[in-house]
Scaffold this motif. Structure first.
Motif, mmCIF file in Angstrom:
data_model
loop_
_atom_site.group_PDB
_atom_site.id
_atom_site.type_symbol
_atom_site.label_atom_id
_atom_site.label_comp_id
_atom_site.label_asym_id
_atom_site.label_seq_id
_atom_site.Cartn_x
_atom_site.Cartn_y
_atom_site.Cartn_z
ATOM 1 N N GLY A 4 81.829 37.078 22.356
ATOM 2 C CA GLY A 4 81.943 38.534 22.321
ATOM 3 C C GLY A 4 81.523 39.127 20.988
ATOM 4 O O GLY A 4 81.204 40.319 20.908
ATOM 5 N N GLN A 5 81.571 38.339 19.913
ATOM 6 C CA GLN A 5 81.265 38.851 18.579
ATOM 7 C C GLN A 5 79.842 38.524 18.128
ATOM 8 O O GLN A 5 79.243 39.268 17.359
ATOM 9 C CB GLN A 5 82.264 38.273 17.571
ATOM 10 C CG GLN A 5 83.705 38.594 17.902
ATOM 11 C CD GLN A 5 84.683 37.933 16.935
ATOM 12 O OE1 GLN A 5 84.261 37.340 15.954
ATOM 13 N NE2 GLN A 5 85.966 38.047 17.222
ATOM 14 N N ARG A 6 79.299 37.402 18.559
ATOM 15 C CA ARG A 6 77.979 36.961 18.102
ATOM 16 C C ARG A 6 77.083 36.656 19.310
ATOM 17 O O ARG A 6 77.459 35.894 20.195
ATOM 18 C CB ARG A 6 78.094 35.702 17.232
ATOM 19 C CG ARG A 6 78.881 35.918 15.949
ATOM 20 C CD ARG A 6 79.057 34.604 15.215
ATOM 21 N NE ARG A 6 79.854 34.773 14.006
ATOM 22 C CZ ARG A 6 79.332 35.031 12.818
ATOM 23 N NH1 ARG A 6 78.019 35.135 12.679
ATOM 24 N NH2 ARG A 6 80.104 35.184 11.753
ATOM 25 N N GLY A 7 75.880 37.262 19.302
ATOM 26 C CA GLY A 7 74.949 37.023 20.395
ATOM 27 C C GLY A 7 74.491 35.588 20.465
ATOM 28 O O GLY A 7 74.285 35.036 21.544
ATOM 29 N N VAL A 8 74.369 34.937 19.286
ATOM 30 C CA VAL A 8 73.892 33.562 19.285
ATOM 31 C C VAL A 8 74.911 32.641 19.941
ATOM 32 O O VAL A 8 74.528 31.659 20.598
ATOM 33 C CB VAL A 8 73.574 33.102 17.853
ATOM 34 C CG1 VAL A 8 74.833 33.047 16.991
ATOM 35 C CG2 VAL A 8 72.880 31.743 17.864
ATOM 36 N N ALA A 9 76.194 32.945 19.809
ATOM 37 C CA ALA A 9 77.208 32.106 20.441
ATOM 38 C C ALA A 9 77.090 32.182 21.962
ATOM 39 O O ALA A 9 77.310 31.194 22.669
ATOM 40 C CB ALA A 9 78.601 32.549 20.004
ATOM 41 N N ARG A 10 76.720 33.352 22.461
ATOM 42 C CA ARG A 10 76.531 33.499 23.905
ATOM 43 C C ARG A 10 75.351 32.648 24.377
ATOM 44 O O ARG A 10 75.414 32.010 25.432
ATOM 45 C CB ARG A 10 76.303 34.974 24.227
ATOM 46 C CG ARG A 10 76.291 35.296 25.701
ATOM 47 C CD ARG A 10 76.203 36.789 25.907
ATOM 48 N NE ARG A 10 76.201 37.157 27.305
ATOM 49 C CZ ARG A 10 76.131 38.403 27.764
ATOM 50 N NH1 ARG A 10 76.086 39.406 26.896
ATOM 51 N NH2 ARG A 10 76.117 38.644 29.057
ATOM 52 N N GLN A 11 74.272 32.631 23.577
ATOM 53 C CA GLN A 11 73.122 31.801 23.920
ATOM 54 C C GLN A 11 73.492 30.314 23.887
ATOM 55 O O GLN A 11 73.106 29.538 24.769
ATOM 56 C CB GLN A 11 71.969 32.065 22.935
ATOM 57 C CG GLN A 11 71.399 33.470 23.002
ATOM 58 C CD GLN A 11 70.662 33.730 24.304
ATOM 59 O OE1 GLN A 11 70.171 32.807 24.937
ATOM 60 N NE2 GLN A 11 70.605 34.995 24.698
ATOM 61 N N VAL A 12 74.247 29.931 22.865
ATOM 62 C CA VAL A 12 74.672 28.533 22.747
ATOM 63 C C VAL A 12 75.526 28.136 23.940
ATOM 64 O O VAL A 12 75.398 27.030 24.483
ATOM 65 C CB VAL A 12 75.419 28.321 21.419
ATOM 66 C CG1 VAL A 12 76.143 26.971 21.409
ATOM 67 C CG2 VAL A 12 74.447 28.409 20.245
ATOM 68 N N LEU A 13 76.406 29.035 24.364
ATOM 69 C CA LEU A 13 77.256 28.748 25.514
ATOM 70 C C LEU A 13 76.416 28.497 26.762
ATOM 71 O O LEU A 13 76.718 27.591 27.555
ATOM 72 C CB LEU A 13 78.222 29.917 25.751
ATOM 73 C CG LEU A 13 79.153 29.790 26.963
ATOM 74 C CD1 LEU A 13 80.032 28.541 26.850
ATOM 75 C CD2 LEU A 13 80.010 31.049 27.110
ATOM 76 N N ARG A 14 75.352 29.259 26.943
ATOM 77 C CA ARG A 14 74.477 29.053 28.100
ATOM 78 C C ARG A 14 73.850 27.660 28.071
ATOM 79 O O ARG A 14 73.813 26.952 29.088
ATOM 80 C CB ARG A 14 73.369 30.111 28.115
ATOM 81 C CG ARG A 14 73.834 31.511 28.479
ATOM 82 C CD ARG A 14 72.657 32.472 28.414
ATOM 83 N NE ARG A 14 73.061 33.829 28.768
ATOM 84 C CZ ARG A 14 72.241 34.879 28.715
ATOM 85 N NH1 ARG A 14 70.991 34.719 28.305
ATOM 86 N NH2 ARG A 14 72.673 36.072 29.050
ATOM 87 N N HIS A 15 73.361 27.269 26.911
ATOM 88 C CA HIS A 15 72.724 25.951 26.811
ATOM 89 C C HIS A 15 73.733 24.833 27.078
ATOM 90 O O HIS A 15 73.430 23.871 27.793
ATOM 91 C CB HIS A 15 72.103 25.772 25.432
ATOM 92 C CG HIS A 15 71.022 26.766 25.115
ATOM 93 N ND1 HIS A 15 70.002 27.052 25.982
ATOM 94 C CD2 HIS A 15 70.805 27.541 24.006
ATOM 95 C CE1 HIS A 15 69.198 27.956 25.451
ATOM 96 N NE2 HIS A 15 69.660 28.266 24.246
ATOM 97 N N LEU A 16 74.910 24.963 26.490
ATOM 98 C CA LEU A 16 75.933 23.927 26.681
ATOM 99 C C LEU A 16 76.392 23.859 28.133
ATOM 100 O O LEU A 16 76.627 22.774 28.678
ATOM 101 C CB LEU A 16 77.123 24.200 25.759
ATOM 102 C CG LEU A 16 76.872 24.106 24.253
ATOM 103 C CD1 LEU A 16 78.118 24.528 23.470
ATOM 104 C CD2 LEU A 16 76.465 22.689 23.863
ATOM 105 N N ARG A 17 76.532 25.030 28.751
ATOM 106 C CA ARG A 17 76.958 25.072 30.140
ATOM 107 C C ARG A 17 75.916 24.430 31.055
ATOM 108 O O ARG A 17 76.258 23.689 31.990
ATOM 109 C CB ARG A 17 77.186 26.531 30.553
ATOM 110 C CG ARG A 17 77.636 26.737 31.994
ATOM 111 C CD ARG A 17 79.021 26.236 32.234
ATOM 112 N NE ARG A 17 79.472 26.501 33.595
ATOM 113 C CZ ARG A 17 80.569 25.993 34.142
ATOM 114 N NH1 ARG A 17 81.352 25.201 33.427
ATOM 115 N NH2 ARG A 17 80.908 26.287 35.374
ATOM 116 N N LEU A 18 74.645 24.674 30.786
ATOM 117 C CA LEU A 18 73.576 24.079 31.581
ATOM 118 C C LEU A 18 73.623 22.556 31.498
ATOM 119 O O LEU A 18 73.533 21.854 32.512
ATOM 120 C CB LEU A 18 72.216 24.586 31.081
ATOM 121 C CG LEU A 18 70.982 23.920 31.708
ATOM 122 C CD1 LEU A 18 70.910 24.195 33.202
ATOM 123 C CD2 LEU A 18 69.711 24.393 31.013
ATOM 124 N N VAL A 19 73.806 22.048 30.296
ATOM 125 C CA VAL A 19 73.842 20.598 30.115
ATOM 126 C C VAL A 19 75.063 20.008 30.808
ATOM 127 O O VAL A 19 74.970 18.963 31.470
ATOM 128 C CB VAL A 19 73.841 20.253 28.618
ATOM 129 C CG1 VAL A 19 74.061 18.756 28.418
ATOM 130 C CG2 VAL A 19 72.519 20.666 27.980
#
Length: 716
Positions: free
Chosen positions: A672-687
């Motif tokens: 919610g605070q950092r856009g990059v954390a949201r992107q990282v979450l997507r990559h981790l979730r995909l894996v």
């Protein structure tokens, strides 16, 4: 991303008996035109060599046999690398003779080591680059061996003569292949580019609209690998033939790299949707199907559209995706469903961007004006196994040492000839699977060539005088070899026949007819073939062997560690090209539809999906750093994934799964605070979705608890 049943196949009627007659006649015409070009190169080279007073016209004529190919670009490429190999081999011969001018034992030791090193180098390269290494070893032997026992001081003259003879054969072959009804490799390259482009666009359109049979979806990755490697092989050869192809070489490389990138992203999206459906996460899956529907509409009649117009369509779809995704996401109340939908949205955004770039690369290839400005510098990196090269080095070196020892011990005058031919076969077959079978086939052809050579030399040529009659006497025997090479099943037999016939004929000016020398020379050549055959039987070539396939599979899985730890500049191109090359090396030696083939495909898809996710994750973090604690957890998850793919086990899977969970939870808190954390979450979730898929290749490693705890003794 549904698919039609596999039973949906079109019906075909019986073809008339004459349907294949046209193809047969065209094939025969192409074969005989090839024979004509080879014969012209062979006899013109011989005539020029004799007119120029070269000492061994047969060497120049043999060169035309070795470089013969049905396409002019291949002749030029093969000739270019033969020149390199010849020059390097000549330099090596001069250096070795200079070190040991009158000491045969150390000379033969160093020569054997050099030839073994060249054979090892041949296993680490593809196409005619491999051939250049073989020639570097063979040329050193053909220059140095004949003079070391009698006149070491003549090694320089021998080098000049061999280089002159080889260059003459190459020049004549290049001119003939490029002027006499040439078959242009550039036409094959253009057809390959058109086919790759049209097939991939149609594949994507059919897949997103649910019109593709399921088995074609499963085999799509292997076709992508084959198309990518084939295009790179053609590009690396056609640059010798066509100035325009040379000017567009960077564009072709960029086109191929964008093809691999887009295909990997699309396959990840396809497998994600299937995975969500199997996990009963149908709402997110159906929302993703609705999200990419406009892309299928944009690809309607894609083959008939100009690439610029198609790129504009795809760009419009890409621009509308965020708003369309936001509306669809509102219908997903469950947080996990929303997260999975965001993962798919990110993949679709990436794919449409890469597909647009791929189509734009096709448009650049069609431009009349070649401009290198803005063209990305990319390279197709090969995946090699150095242990196989080491075995080739040992086998070739030992074979040369044993033949050299036999030569010294017996004082056999033809011992040098035996070493020469053993050098050729040991190097040429070091890179092929089942070298024993190929050597047997070549030996059979070689023996037939020796018999034909005897009949030609002593029954025909002894009754003729003049070069015109010499051509007439040799031609009926000679054309058998080139013609047989046009038949795939008889190509090895035909090449062996041609080499045996030309080698034993050994035309000189004036021609000397010596039956005793003929039989001694034949015996030495058959001894060399036997030595090469025995060496491959005792220490077989590893190409295509189960042992090498296991090593290549391990190297393929290790690509995830490259994605996790390799330097970021150029990493994506290196990762994708090495993956394609490794998969291609394995699949050409794997039975289609077998368990090995399915397992290879499953691991290749898992490696591609995970590796690409990690590379994009690392790029996102490099652009906008994460907070320290989250950065450490993400690094730990990435390292655990690399460890699992490096050495798959249940414990490694459990550890990677735990690290992925912890990093995902931490990234979710920061999202919610950092856009990059949201992107990282997507990559981790995909894996992680791939890791917990019980229909994937990882299914055998999935555990609910740490398996090491189960092995501990229970307390009483």
């Amino acid at each position: 991303m549904s698919a039609v049943p596999s039973s949906a196949t079109p019906s075909t009627g019986a073809a008339p008996w004459y349907a294949g007659l046209g193809d047969f006649l065209k094939g025969e015409a192409d074969a005989w035109l090839f024979v004509l070009r080879v014969a012209l190169s062979f006899f013109i080279t011989g005539w020029l060599a004799m007119r120029m007073g070269l000492p061994q016209p047969g060497t120049a004529m043999m060169t035309t046999i070795i470089v013969m190919h049905r396409q002019s670009g291949m002749v030029l490429a093969k000739g270019f690398y033969r020149v390199l190999g010849t020059l390097v081999g000549a330099a090596a011969a001069l250096a070795i003779v200079a070190l040991f001018p009158q000491q045969r034992e150390p000379f033969l030791l160093v020569m054997a080591l050099w030839i073994g090193a060249c054979a090892a180098g041949a296993t680490l390269h593809r196409n005619f680059k491999s051939y250049a290494f073989v020639l570097a070893g063979y040329t050193a032997a053909i220059i140095a061996l004949p003079v070391i026992s009698t006149h070491p001081g003549q090694v320089f003259d021998s080098a000049v003569a061999r280089i002159s003879e080889v260059m003459l054969g190459l020049v004549v072959s290049a001119v003939i292949s490029d002027t006499v009804l040439p078959v242009r490799l550039r036409d094959t390259l253009r057809a390959a580019v058109r086919g790759q482009y049209a097939n991939f666009l149609e594949f994507v359109r059919e897949a997103v609209q649910g019109e593709l049979p399921r088995e074609r979806m499963e085999q799509a990755h292997l076709r992508v690998v084959r198309d990518a490697v084939t295009l790179e092989d053609l590009r690396s050869s056609v640059i010798f033939e066509d100035p325009e192809a040379r000017a567009r070489s960077l564009h072709i490389q960029q086109f191929n790299q964008r093809f691999m990138a887009a295909s990997t992203s699309f396959q990840s999206l396809h497998h994600l949707i299937n995975r969500l459906m199997r996990m009963d996460n149908t709402d997110a899956a159906q929302s993703l199907v609705a999200l990419y529907q406009p892309l299928g509409n944009a690809l309607q009649s894609a083959a008939s559209l100009a690439p610029e117009a198609l790129a504009t369509r795809i760009h419009a779809v890409h621009q509308a995706l965020p708003d369309r995704a936001a509306r669809l996401r509102e219908g997903l109340a469950d947080r996990a469903q929303a997260e999975d939908f965001e993962v798919g949205t990110g993949l679709l955004l990436r794919f449409t961007h890469e597909l647009e770039a791929y189509v734009q690369a096709r448009a650049q290839l069609l431009d009349r004006v070649v401009a290198s400005d803005g063209v990305e510098q990319v390279h197709f990196v090969r995946g090699n196994d150095h242990v196989g090269a080491g075995l080739a080095f040992i086998r070739t070196t030992v074979t040369m040492l044993l033949l050299g020892a036999f030569w010294i011990a017996t004082g056999w005058p033809m011992g040098a000839n035996a070493m020469l031919l053993a050098t050729i076969f040991s190097g040429l077959f070091a890179t092929v699977p089942n070298a024993v079978r190929l050597t047997v086939r070549m030996s059979g052809g070689y023996l037939l060539g020796l018999v034909a050579g005897y009949a030609c030399e002593f029954e025909v040529l002894t009754r003729l005088d003049g070069y015109a009659l010499l051509v007439a006497g040799i031609l009926p025997f000679f054309i058998v070899g080139p013609y047989l090479t046009t038949r795939p099943k008889l190509a090895a037999l035909g090449l062996g026949y041609a080499m045996g016939f030309v080698s034993i004929l050994a035309l000189t000016n004036p021609m000397v007819f010596d039956p005793q020398h003929f039989f001694n020379d034949s015996l030495s050549q058959l001894t060399a073939l036997a030595a090469a055959l025995v060496s491959f039987m005792l220490l077989p070539s590893v190409a295509g062997s189960p042992w090498l396939r296991r090593r290549q599979m391990a190297a393929l899985r290790a690509q995830v560690r490259l994605a996790a730890q390799g330097p970021l500049p150029g990493l994506r191109h290196r990762f994708e090209s090495m993956n394609s090359d490794l998969v291609h090396q394995i699949v050409v030696h794997t039975t289609p539809g077998s368990e090995d083939s399915r397992r290879l495909l499953a691991w290749a898809l898992a490696v591609n999906e995970t590796g690409r996710a990690l590379i994009h994750l690392r790029h996102d973090v490099a652009r906008e750093p994460l907070p320290g604690p989250l950065h450490k957890q993400v690094d730990a998850a990435v390292a655990a994934l690399a460890d699992f793919f490096q050495q798959p086990s249940r414990h490694a899977w459990w550890r990677a799964d735990q690290q992925l969970r912890q990093a995902s939870d931490a990234a979710r808190e920061e999202a919610g605070q950092r856009g990059v954390a949201r992107q990282v979450l997507r990559h981790l979730r995909l894996v992680r979705l791939a890791m917990v898929d019980d229909h994937s290749v990882m299914a055998t490693y999935i555990v609910a608890t740490d398996p090491t705890l189960e092995e501990l003794p229970r307390a009483h």
